[in-house]
Design a protein around this motif. Structure first.
Motif, short mmCIF file in Angstrom:
data_model
loop_
_atom_site.label_atom_id
_atom_site.label_comp_id
_atom_site.label_asym_id
_atom_site.label_seq_id
_atom_site.Cartn_x
_atom_site.Cartn_y
_atom_site.Cartn_z
N SER A 245 -5.33 3.31 2.15
CA SER A 245 -5.30 2.08 1.36
C SER A 245 -3.95 1.90 0.66
O SER A 245 -3.57 0.80 0.28
CB SER A 245 -6.43 2.07 0.32
N LYS A 247 -1.02 2.49 2.12
CA LYS A 247 0.01 1.93 3.02
C LYS A 247 -0.48 0.81 3.94
O LYS A 247 0.33 0.17 4.59
CB LYS A 247 0.68 3.04 3.82
N GLU A 248 -1.79 0.57 3.96
CA GLU A 248 -2.31 -0.49 4.84
C GLU A 248 -2.94 -1.58 3.98
O GLU A 248 -3.95 -1.34 3.31
CB GLU A 248 -3.39 0.07 5.79
N GLU A 249 -2.39 -2.78 4.05
CA GLU A 249 -2.95 -3.86 3.25
C GLU A 249 -4.36 -4.24 3.67
O GLU A 249 -5.14 -4.75 2.89
CB GLU A 249 -2.04 -5.10 3.36
N SER A 250 -4.66 -4.00 4.94
CA SER A 250 -5.96 -4.39 5.47
C SER A 250 -7.10 -3.46 5.01
O SER A 250 -8.26 -3.69 5.31
CB SER A 250 -5.91 -4.39 7.00
N GLN A 252 -9.08 -1.67 1.84
CA GLN A 252 -9.35 -1.50 0.40
C GLN A 252 -10.34 -0.35 0.24
O GLN A 252 -11.22 -0.17 1.07
CB GLN A 252 -9.99 -2.76 -0.20
#
Ligand code: SF4
Ligand code: SF4
Lengths: 271, 168
Positions: A245, A247-250, A252
């Motif tokens: 979460s 490093k990846e915006e997609s 949460q």
């Protein structure tokens, strides 16, 4: 009261003991008497089995030997997909007389032996098949106001031919129970996808790549949390989401709820 | 169902048997299509892996492929194969053979060392005991460590002595 051997495995009693607590609290409500045994680890059906399948089988057999109870072995209740798969697969492999003789020979110096193979249950199967949804319903005093996605985990259903899974592509027992608890179920595209747990220690980057697929799909439907039945999946997903979460915006972060925990809450226990 | 005890056969015999088991593959690719690892790592391709085993001239040649250890053990290839090939188990056998010659990943060595030292793969530590106390849980029942270690030693030496007999 049905007497059963409680198989906690390695991870639940040390890392998520609230699952054990919840199980011990709800057992009497479901007509269950849980008995503890000095089991070793199951051992895990990924790492230990990858290293040495005979060692995996023999340690599992030792656990099966402990519940012999004369010639009326106690059924085993497993709270973890991995423990369930190991013990159930071992019990099936040991139906072969030659394999059983080999393993009994290895156990002999410890003065133990398998005479009769016990039944092995995953807690989820036990709840639906033996306790029954009506009895669970009777015990519910509080409806849970949650919208949850579900993750069963690979080793609960597969390999289906050996574990005897009825609908490996479409497991539904957790769906049935959660509905009774008042949970709104939030489907997502990759419900059946593996969490990658078995790869974590061997190749953590690869494990996270696999997990990313799963968590992206969960994040897309924004549930209040994810209902689970396996502490290994929990560890992989909960630790993994902290890294992913960032490093990846997609992705949460979400909350994970063990089935036992949800049952205990709905039966009025404060955990 | 294939034999559980890879260690009971010589390596050539094992290669022959693996080839017999995989010979029925008709290269449909369903295994690769369902493999979660292939999705993110394009050289971990179960269909091509099966072909490479069928063409291999020795077990050691197969074990050169790092993807022997790239399986997430999700069983989807096994579930999907119309030819009844249990590729997940094929990889288990190969990983066992890889471990026999000391080529297993460090984490596997460590897991086995922890198992031997403590009788479990996730040991009981002070933090765990504290959490348990707060929940008012009973003491964890543990097996006799020496008995577990004796059993592990018996099993691991069983494999090798058997193999020696076969090789002689
Ligand atoms: S699914 Fe089976 S038959 Fe098809 S390529 Fe894979 S191993 Fe071969
Ligand atoms: S069991 Fe391994 S090889 Fe087979 S589909 Fe799953 S990850 Fe791929």
């Amino acid at each position: 009261m049905t007497k059963m051997a409680l198989f906690l495995g390695c991870i639940i009693p040390t890392k998520v003991p609230k699952v054990e607590k919840a199980m011990r609290l709800i057992a009497p409500k479901l007509g269950l008497e849980l008995v503890d045994f000095p089991f070793s680890c199951c051992p895990d059906p990924t790492g230990v089995k990858s290293a040495n399948e005979l060692l995996w089988l023999t340690l599992a057999a030792r656990n099966l030997a402990l519940v012999q109870n004369g010639d009326d072995p106690l059924p085993i209740l497993a709270l973890c997909n991995g423990c369930f798969e190991t013990l159930k697969m071992a019990a099936i492999k040991l139906q072969d007389k030659q394999t059983l003789a080999l393993v009994n020979d290895l156990l002999k110096p410890d003065g133990i032996e398998i005479k009769k193979l016990p039944e092995v249950y995953h807690v989820l199967d036990f709840l639906i098949k033996e306790v029954g949804i009506d009895k669970i319903k009777e015990q519910v005093v509080q409806s849970l106001d949650l919208r949850l996605s579900i993750h069963y985990g690979c080793h609960y259903t597969k390999p289906s031919n050996l574990l005897g899974t009825e609908k490996p592509d479409d497991p539904y027992f957790m769906h049935e129970i959660l509905e009774v608890l008042g949970v709104e179920i939030q489907p997502y595209l990759e419900e059946r996808l593996c969490c990658g747990a078995a790869l974590r220690f061997v190749n953590n980057d690869l494990a996270l790549e696999v997990l990313k697929e799963k968590l992206t799909s969960i994040s897309a439907v924004k549930p209040d949390g994810v209902a689970i039945v396996c502490p290994t999946c929990f560890e992989a997903m909960d630790r993994g989401q902290k890294i992913l979460s960032r490093k990846e915006e997609s992705i949460q972060k979400t909350e994970f709820f063990f089935l036992e925990e949800l049952l205990a809450k709905s039966m009025g226990f404060d955990l | 169902m294939v034999s559980i005890v890879a260690a009971q056969q010589g390596r050539e015999e094992i290669l022959d048997r693996l080839k017999r088991e995989l010979y029925v593959c008709f290269e449909c690719g369903k295994c690769s299509g369902s493999c979660v690892v292939f999705r993110v790592k394009d050289d971990m391709n179960p269909r091509l892996f099966v072909s490479s085993i069928l063409e291999a001239s020795s077990i050691d040649e197969i074990l050169e492929d790092e993807n022997v250890w790239s399986c997430a053990i999700c069983y989807d290839c096994t579930e999907r194969c119309d030819q009844g090939i249990d590729f997940t188990h094929t990889l288990f056998e190969l990983k066992n053979l890889s471990t026999e010659i000391g080529k297993q990943p460090q984490a596997i060595k460590e897991e086995l060392a922890t198992l031997h030292a403590t009788g479990r793969t996730s040991p009981i530590n002070a933090r765990a005991l504290k959490k348990r106390e707060a929940l008012d849980l009973p003491e964890i029942q543990v097996p006799d460590l020496e008995a577990i270690q004796g059993l592990i030693d018996r099993v691991t030496s069983y494999g090798t002595s058997e193999k020696k007999v076969k090789e002689e």
